[in-house]
Design a protein around this motif. Structure first.
Motif, mmCIF file in Angstrom:
data_model
loop_
_atom_site.group_PDB
_atom_site.id
_atom_site.type_symbol
_atom_site.label_atom_id
_atom_site.label_comp_id
_atom_site.label_asym_id
_atom_site.label_seq_id
_atom_site.Cartn_x
_atom_site.Cartn_y
_atom_site.Cartn_z
ATOM 1 N N UNK A 6 -2.457 -15.891 -29.974
ATOM 2 C CA UNK A 6 -0.760 -16.047 -30.088
ATOM 3 C C UNK A 6 -0.565 -15.578 -29.282
ATOM 4 N N UNK A 7 0.855 -16.491 -28.619
ATOM 5 C CA UNK A 7 1.603 -15.480 -27.682
ATOM 6 C C UNK A 7 1.616 -14.487 -26.739
ATOM 7 N N UNK A 8 1.023 -14.040 -24.909
ATOM 8 C CA UNK A 8 1.288 -12.791 -24.847
ATOM 9 C C UNK A 8 0.190 -11.987 -24.756
ATOM 10 N N UNK A 9 -0.951 -12.960 -26.204
ATOM 11 C CA UNK A 9 -2.437 -11.838 -26.377
ATOM 12 C C UNK A 9 -3.363 -12.657 -25.297
ATOM 13 N N UNK A 10 -4.352 -11.748 -24.823
ATOM 14 C CA UNK A 10 -5.669 -12.012 -24.453
ATOM 15 C C UNK A 10 -6.973 -11.076 -24.675
ATOM 16 N N UNK A 11 -8.057 -12.031 -24.871
ATOM 17 C CA UNK A 11 -8.732 -11.677 -25.567
ATOM 18 C C UNK A 11 -10.090 -11.598 -24.712
ATOM 19 N N UNK A 157 -11.931 -6.752 -19.187
ATOM 20 C CA UNK A 157 -9.969 -7.037 -20.345
ATOM 21 C C UNK A 157 -9.551 -5.304 -18.876
ATOM 22 N N UNK A 158 -9.893 -4.500 -18.080
ATOM 23 C CA UNK A 158 -9.764 -4.114 -17.765
ATOM 24 C C UNK A 158 -8.709 -4.938 -16.464
ATOM 25 N N UNK A 159 -9.476 -6.048 -15.615
ATOM 26 C CA UNK A 159 -9.617 -6.948 -14.182
ATOM 27 C C UNK A 159 -8.271 -7.416 -15.256
ATOM 28 N N UNK A 160 -7.682 -7.847 -16.157
ATOM 29 C CA UNK A 160 -6.960 -9.359 -17.392
ATOM 30 C C UNK A 160 -5.952 -7.922 -17.336
ATOM 31 N N UNK A 168 -0.408 -12.140 -12.503
ATOM 32 C CA UNK A 168 -0.892 -12.833 -11.971
ATOM 33 C C UNK A 168 -1.255 -13.968 -13.166
ATOM 34 N N UNK A 169 -1.427 -15.047 -13.126
ATOM 35 C CA UNK A 169 -1.297 -15.739 -14.346
ATOM 36 C C UNK A 169 -3.217 -15.312 -14.396
ATOM 37 N N UNK A 170 -3.995 -15.043 -16.209
ATOM 38 C CA UNK A 170 -4.919 -14.486 -16.124
ATOM 39 C C UNK A 170 -5.655 -16.174 -17.438
ATOM 40 N N UNK A 171 -6.906 -15.965 -17.505
ATOM 41 C CA UNK A 171 -7.420 -16.689 -18.713
ATOM 42 C C UNK A 171 -6.526 -15.751 -20.129
ATOM 43 N N UNK A 172 -6.397 -16.779 -20.959
ATOM 44 C CA UNK A 172 -6.137 -16.867 -21.822
ATOM 45 C C UNK A 172 -7.288 -15.903 -22.970
#
Length: 195
Positions: A6-11, A157-160, A168-172
């Motif tokens: 989903x948009x703006x969701x990081x896993x 997860x904390x770094x993301x 900062x752009x982070x991996x999804x």
């Protein structure tokens, strides 16, 4: 420990499918194809573990493996209740020489069952848990378990989160590989030493 596109969701997650499949393949190739699989969750992670176990059984063409898959109600997760349930299955005629569990607590129940029945671990019954929790050191012999990388996963997860909050752009998605930590409930180490 799941994957949501989903948009703006990081896993960040452990590849539970591959980790469980590799652990099951290790038990099969060590000479124990008749494995009782215990699980207590139908979450994303729980389903991935179960699929990994099934994939290993299919890869090695293990017959009748589905009858040795057992869902345990999470209310009866105490090791004594798990041991009772395993004993009831064995008394009803189910045969197995290995136990794999989706959680270390369930695996401890398998060890308790073996001790009640006078079975030698790992000679008569091999046991593998999952999560590589503190429980692995709290039993005799110590429990072989899959390390699901909780510490690096949490760090990621904390770094993301910190990266996203700072713009900062982070991996999804970040996927970690689980690792089988071999201890006394499986014959793997003994086999390696003999070679």
């Amino acid at each position: 420990n799941a994957d949501f596109d989903y948009p703006n969701v990081y896993c960040a997650l452990c590849d539970d499918f591959t980790a469980m499949k590799e652990a099951a393949c290790a038990m099969i190739t060590a000479g124990t194809p008749d494995i009782l699989y215990l699980y207590d969750s139908n979450t994303y992670s729980g389903i991935r573990k179960l699929k990994g176990f099934r994939a290993a059984m299919e890869e090695y063409a293990v017959p009748d493996y589905e009858k040795r898959i057992c869902f345990m109600d999470s209310k009866s997760i105490k090791p004594g209740a798990v041991a009772d349930h395993i004993a009831a299955m064995a008394d009803a005629g189910m045969t197995f020489h290995g136990i794999m569990a989706s959680d270390d607590m369930l695996a401890i129940g398998g060890i308790k069952y073996a001790q009640r029945k006078g079975l030698r671990i790992p000679e008569d019954l091999s046991v593998i848990g999952y999560n590589n929790s503190v429980l692995t050191d709290c039993c005799t012999p110590e429990l072989t378990s899959v390390d699901n990388c909780l510490e690096p996963l949490t760090h990621q997860l904390v770094q993301t989160l910190m990266g996203v909050l700072s713009g900062t752009e982070m991996p999804k998605k970040t996927v970690f590989s689980g690792k089988l930590v071999k201890r006394g409930t499986t014959p793997f180490e003994m086999e390696e030493q003999e070679r």
